[in-house]
Structures are given as structure tokens and as C-alpha cells.
Design an enzyme around this catalytic site. Structure first.
Site, PDB file in Angstrom:
ATOM      1  N   THR A 283       0.858  -1.177   0.000  1.00 12.44           N
ATOM      2  CA  THR A 283       0.000   0.000   0.000  1.00 12.44           C
ATOM      3  C   THR A 283       0.895   1.228   0.000  1.00 12.44           C
ATOM      4  OG1 THR A 283      -1.765  -1.137   1.157  1.00 12.44           O
ATOM      5  CG2 THR A 283      -1.802   1.252   1.248  1.00 12.44           C
ATOM      6  N   PHE A 285       1.171   5.175   0.803  1.00  4.54           N
ATOM      7  CA  PHE A 285       0.540   6.204   1.626  1.00  4.54           C
ATOM      8  C   PHE A 285       1.065   7.575   1.220  1.00  4.54           C
ATOM      9  CE2 PHE A 285       0.279   2.372   4.112  1.00  4.54           C
ATOM     10  CZ  PHE A 285      -0.932   2.471   4.785  1.00  4.54           C
TER      11      PHE A 285
END
Ligand code: PEP
Ligand code: MN
Length: 687
Positions: A283, A285
């Protein structure tokens, strides 16, 4: 007496452990001392405005420490890995200094994220601010809006928001929020997400009736969840909350999907690790703040923008052309519906560059002229910087000269003698002006000067065997690990390979030694499953004209190495490649591995003439496999040296830790020392 003996051996063990502790303390002392120096160097560099990074200096450092390590019995790969971490830490620290100087932050930094203790966002934020964790206060918020609100109101200095996931894609809610927020992007973090199934105890899967998690996590584990019978899923606000609820409910039929860390914090048991659809699940960010950062251009940066193009022909193309004109590398383009205007789109784009650079400002101005809306979201240091590879000479023993050296003649591919009646198009030189280059995990195959060495056993036989080969490949300075898992054997009674079990061993060995892997796929049904794990798919000589298999590998997004059939003409070979290209997959590598002639003294006859001919007729990379042509160890090295001279883009050879015990093709496998000499000779004789 035996009790006494046990007692004294326990004491020995304790003494050794104490010895370990002392060494470990010295390592920590040395690392801390190094960090102190980095700090000072960073300040010095800031004064001189000198660049933060020098590849030359990093290469020098790696070469010196590899030599030093070798003298003390440490292998090059290990030393390289350790120093990659050390260099990375130093760079991050210096970048953080630059950023903090730009942001003028001192004192406690407040960071808002969405979630409770143990949420992935929190773990990732801790990673981002790791260099300064003592002065960082993390504030968990209920929603993404709350995070933005905290920063806008000044209740937090930074917001930490997930923006995309490599399995599930964009996090649209965050994209939409960023459009209207009055915030700037000031940083990014890429975080590896390892979803685990967590329960009160180690319950068997079939007893689990309800699984709780964040909707994103549930999506990312879709395949795993679809295999469970009689089991419901329930969305909750974040993964750590799911863990908390499972703990509170004390219901053995419930489980949560979250990080192992979150499970540990709440005393849950890991029932199964790594359950995401893709084993590499990341992921990304974004770090947002009220003020944009002005970072000096010594720090490699990325810039994010939102644009809306006008609704006419070629509008997006003209906009993107602005970036192209200034040689700017776009790293991401995401489209989102325009709120309130059906079927019109906003484009979010990221590119490498910094708004502090004149070149980038000019590109953005030109881009603005081509758009109806443009908002700069900010420039920030990019993550995942390239690591410097040790110079190839550092792998080779210092004093010892290669016995064999050879100058390679690279025939030019100018006078294209393509027959006029060719039946292949996409493979032909005429269809593409540049040579095809294929990149796998940082290794480039094809193009104009790269030479790639692939090596490994004929077949993966055991964890130890493939690991030993991977180590030998890495230590020799070669680039790609091979290993057959599905073996096409002449006799049905011969060893057929370990199948998917072998593939798992090959994957693990490749990961450990940071080598891309290549493996043969034998049947159309297996193509997708093998493609999920292998970096390059191999089509064996016996299958060169297995047209349904060629079509199947043409439909996946993985490079394919096609071996020449043992009785195939060059024309048939190129037509076989055309089957793959025609399905969409443009990443094809050709491999000459010997053809069958009237000669019976060798397994096959290596057709080196094919290499310059292929280079004239096609833009595809060409590799030579002398092992399967020779069939006999003593012939492999001379053939390999000859092959190097005709200018292929790479070579593949078979090696084995103990050829006498090999389950297939033992007689032609090189032993590790011969292989090392061969790599030295071929890589040093660079064209
Ligand atoms: C191999 O490379 O493992 C192999 C079986 O080779 P070929 O298809 O060229 O015989
Ligand atoms: Mn073989």
C-alpha cells in the site's frame, strides 16, 4: 554423569550467547557511530549544496566492503544486502533533514491517521517517521475526512493517508478528498501489507463462520475468502478494530484479517499468514500538510497533480506530451469521474521531478495551457529509490585472472537480410525501430549493450539444492536463476519435476538472493498459475510449435523465453514467436539451444550462425543455451565462449552443486567453480 555433562554444555551455550550479545552490541555501537557521521555529512552537504547521492561513491564503497568481507569469509551477497540497508538508512536520514529544514519543524510532530492502534496506517506512519519517532505523536482518527480535518484545522501537522494498493487499486475516497482539501502532498511511504487470519485460538479453517476486516483488506483477500464454505464477511472501519472485536466477543467461530502485529497486541493467534491474492501486496501512503514543501533539487522527488482536460480530440495526448517534451517520467496516471459531470474525468498524475526545478515548472505551465483545470498537489521525496549494484568486478576474486578471455564481436544489425516472403510481422525488424528490451526485477534483457547470464539446475530437486545454486549464481555475478519444475522428459519413467512444490522452492531461493527466476511451463492449463510466481516463462524446445501453449503464454503479462525446436528452421522459430506476440504479449526472448543434425557426437549441434541472422531479422532479444546443445560438461565452456563472440543478449547454462547426483541432465551441468570462471570470462569480455 550425563546430568553433569548436560549442565556443562548448558554453561557453554550460555557463554557463547553472552559472546553473541557482546558482538551484537558492537554492531549497534558501530551503526550508531555511523549515523552520527551521516548527520554531520548531511549538514556539510547542505552547506556546500552538494548532491545527496553519488552512485560512484556507493559503488566504490560496496566494492571495498565486498573485498573486505571476502577476506574475512563473508559472501558478496550478504555484504551487499547489509550495506544496502546502511546506505538506505543514511539517505533517508539526510532526506529527512532536508525536508524538516524545509518544513521548519522542530519539537513534537503530530501525525493524524485513520484507524486505531495497530492499524496498517499506524504501522506505516511509524515507518515513515522512524528516524524521529521520539518526537512524533500519532493521532488515530475515525475517518479519512477526520484526518484531513485535523490537518486543516491545525490539530495535526501531518496527515497520513493510503492512496493505492497493488492488489486492490486506487483508494477512491482519498483521491476525491484530496481534490477539495487545501492540503499539499509532502511525502509518501510504500508499505508491505501482510494480511493474516487471526483468531482466539489456532482453530481449523472450516470452523470459522464470520470474518471481520476493513473492506479493502477483504477485497485484497478475495481468493482466499471465496474458498471458505459457510463463512460470512463483515466490514468494519479498520483492521485493528476487527481484531479488537474478535477478542472482545470471545467467539471461536470468528476471525479477523489484520497484521500479525495487531494480532499480537491483542493476544490473538495467527491462523494463516499472507492470505492476500498476491503475495507481494503493498500500500502506498501519502503524507499531507497545510503548506507545500520546498525541497531543494538534490533530493529525488515526485510531484502529484490533478488535471481535467477539455472534451475534444487529442486533449489528453497534448497534455501528456508536455511532460514528454521536458523528458519527465510519469509514474502514475489515474482517472476519476468528475463529480457532477457524468462521463467526464479528472486525471491524477504523478511524475518524477520537483516543482523547484525550472524544467518541471515549464512543463507544468505548458500542461496548464492544455487543460481546463490543474491543481498541483505537491512535490515530495520519492520512496523506493534505486539501489546501487556492486560493480561486476567486485564479484570476481581480485588477483586471479580469468584463464579464458574472449573479445566479443557484435555484428551490426544494419544490413537486414530479411527474406521478402516472410510470414511473421510483429517479430520482424521492420515492425519496430528499436530493439525490444525486457526488464525483470531490475535486470534488463535485450537492447544494445546488456549481457545477461541465466543459470541454475536443470530441475529443482530440493530446497537445499536450489538454494545452493541461487547462492552460486549470485556470488558469480550472474543475473537470473533458472530451474525446471515441470520437466519435459524423453522417457515417461524419468523424473518429471517437483511441480508447484518445486516452484515454491525456486521462488523462495530467488527472493532470498534477489534474483529473478525463469521456469518452464509445459501445459496451457498451468500458464496462469506459473505466471503468478515466475518472472519469466520458458517454452521448451519440444513445445516450440505447441500453438495452443504459445497462445496461452501470449495472453499473460510475463516475459516468455521461447526455445528453438530441435528441428526448427529460423523461419519457423520466428513464426512461433509471432504466435505469442499476436496474442498481445510483446515480451518474447528467443533462445538458440542446438538443433538436431546428422552429427551424433554431441546431444545437439549449436547453431551459432542463427544468432547474427536472428539479430538481422528481429528486434527480440536472443539468448544462447550451450548446455542443451553440448550435452556434456567439457563442451559447455568452449561453446559458451564461442557463443559470447557472436553477440547474443545473454546466455543460459545449467549448473549443479553435485552433478553426479543430479536427477536430470547431470552430465552437462557445470560445477560451481567452472561456472564462476565462465561468468567472469563472459561478463568481463563485454562487447
Ligand atoms: C530446459 O531448458 O530445461 C530444457 C528442457 O531445454 P530444451 O527445451 O531446450 O530441451
Ligand atoms: Mn536440462
Amino acid at each position: 554423569a550425563s546430568l553433569l555433562h548436560e549442565d556443562s554444555s548448558m554453561k557453554d551455550l550460555e557463554r557463547l550467547r553472552a559472546e553473541f550479545d557482546r558482538v551484537d552490541e558492537r554492531i549497534i555501537e558501530a551503526l550508531a557511530e555511523r549515523r552520527g557521521l551521516v548527520d554531520a555529512v548531511g549538514r556539510q552537504k547542505a552547506k556546500n549544496k552538494s548532491s545527496l547521492r553519488s552512485t560512484e561513491r556507493e559503488e566504490e564503497l560496496l566494492a571495498r566492503q565486498i573485498a573486505h568481507g571476502k577476506a574475512r569469509g563473508l559472501d558478496a551477497h550478504f555484504v551487499t544486502r547489509v550495506f544496502h540497508e546502511v546506505i538506505d538508512d543514511a539517505l533517508r536520514l539526510q532526506e529527512l533533514q532536508v525536508v524538516q529544514r524545509a518544513a521548519g519543524t522542530s519539537g513534537v510532530v503530530r501525525v493524524a491517521y485513520q484507524g486505531v492502534d495497530g492499524a496498517y496506517s499506524q504501522l506505516a506512519a511509524q515507518k515513515f517517521f522512524a528516524r524521529d519517532l521520539d518526537r512524533t505523536e500519532l493521532i488515530g482518527c475515525l475517518t479519512f475526512e477526520d484526518v484531513v480535518g485535523h490537518v486543516e484545522s491545525g490539530a495535526a501537522d501531518y496527515g497520513f493517508l493510503p492512496i493505492e494498493n497493488t492488489t486492490a487499486g486506487a483508494i477512491n475516497q482519498v483521491y476525491d478528498l484530496l481534490l477539495h482539501a487545501t492540503l499539499s502532498n509532502v511525502g509518501e511511504e510504500v508499505f508491505r501489507v501482510d494480511h493474516c487470519l487471526l483468531a482466539l485460538e489456532d482453530v481449523p479453517l472450516f470452523k470459522i463462520r464470520r470474518i471481520l476486516s476493513h473492506p479493502q483488506a477483504l477485497t485484497q483477500c478475495g481468493k482466499f475468502l471465496s474458498k471458505l464454505r459457510n463463512c460470512q464477511t463483515e466490514s468494519v472501519a479498520d483492521t485493528a478494530l476487527a481484531v479488537r472485536k474478535v477478542k472482545e466477543d470471545q467467539d471461536l467461530s470468528q476471525a479477523a484479517i489484520a497484521s500479525a502485529e495487531a494480532g499480537r497486541d491483542h493476544g490473538l493467534h495467527v491462523v494463516q499468514r499472507n492470505i492476500a491474492d498476491q503475495d507481494e501486496n503493498y500500500t502506498r501512503f501519502l503524507v499531507v500538510a497545510k503548506q507545500p514543501l520546498e525541497i531543494d533539487d538534490r533530493v529525488p522527488c515526485k510531484t502529484s497533480l490533478v488535471i481535467a482536460t477539455s472534451h475534444d480530440e487529442g486533449a489528453l495526448l497534448r497534455a501528456l506530451d508536455a511532460l514528454h517534451q521536458y523528458a519527465i517520467n510519469m509514474t502514475k496516471l489515474e482517472s476519476r469521474p468528475r463529480p457532477g459531470v457524468p462521463f467526464e474525468y479528472l486525471f491524477y498524475l504523478d511524475f518524477e521531478g520537483n516543482m523547484a526545478e525550472a524544467r518541471v515548472q515549464q512543463a507544468v505551465e505548458q500542461l496548464r495551457a492544455e487543460t481546463r483545470f490543474l491543481k498541483v498537489l505537491g512535490s515530495y521525496p520519492l520512496q523506493g529509490r534505486a539501489r546501487t549494484s556492486p560493480p561486476s568486478h567486485s564479484y570476481f576474486a581480485p588477483a586471479k585472472q580469468a584463464e579464458t578471455s574472449v573479445a566479443s564481436a557484435t555484428p551490426s544489425a544494419t544490413a537486414a537480410v530479411t527474406p521478402s516472403n516472410v510470414t511473421y510481422k510483429l517479430a520482424s525488424r521492420g515492425s519496430k525501430s528499436k530493439n525490444t528490451t525486457i526488464r525483470v526485477r531490475g535486470v534488463t534483457i535485450g537492447g544494445d549493450d546488456a549481457f545477461v547470464m541465466m543459470a541454475g539446475p536443470c530441475a529443482v530437486e530440493s530446497r537445499e539444492q536450489i538454494r545452493a545454486c541461487a547462492r552460486a549464481v549470485k556470488e558469480a555475478g550472474a543475473h537470473i536463476l533458472r530451474g525446471g519444475c515441470f520437466k519435459p522428459r524423453t522417457s515417461p519413467y524419468s523424473f518429471q519435476g517437483l511441480g508447484f512444490e518445486g516452484l515454491e522452492m525456486l521462488v523462495d531461493a530467488g527472493r532470498e538472493f534477489e534474483l529473478p527466476i525463469i521456469t518452464e511451463v509445459l501445459s496451457s492449463e498451468d500458464v496462469r498459475a506459473v505466471a503468478r510466481h515466475a518472472d519469466i516463462l520458458q517454452i521448451g524446445a519440444r513445445n516450440m510449435q505447441n500453438f495452443s501453449l504459445l497462445r496461452a503464454v501470449g495472453q499473460v503479462d510475463r516475459p516468455v523465453m521461447l526455445k528453438r525446436g530441435m528441428s526448427a528452421t529460423i523461419d519457423e522459430f520466428l513464426n512461433a514467436a509471432e504466435y505469442i506476440l499476436g496474442q498481445g504479449n510483446q515480451q518474447v526472448i528467443l533462445c538458440e539451444r542446438g538443433i538436431r543434425t546428422f552429427e551424433t557426437s554431441t546431444r545437439n549441434t549449436l547453431d551459432l550462425g542463427a544468432v547474427p541472422i536472428l539479430k538481422q531479422r528481429t528486434h527480440l532479444p536472443i539468448v544462447v543455451d550451450p548446455s542443451h546443445a553440448a550435452g556434456e560438461r567439457s563442451l559447455v565452456v568452449p561453446l559458451a565462449l564461442a557463443a559470447r563472440a557472436v553477440g547474443p543478449h545473454g546466455m543460459m547454462v545449467e549448473i549443479h552443486p553435485n552433478p553426479e547426483e543430479a536427477l536430470s541432465d547431470g552430465p552437462q551441468a557445470l560445477r560451481f567453480p567452472e561456472f564462476q570462471d565462465l561468468v567472469r570470462a563472459t561478463l568481463l569480455s563485454g562487447a
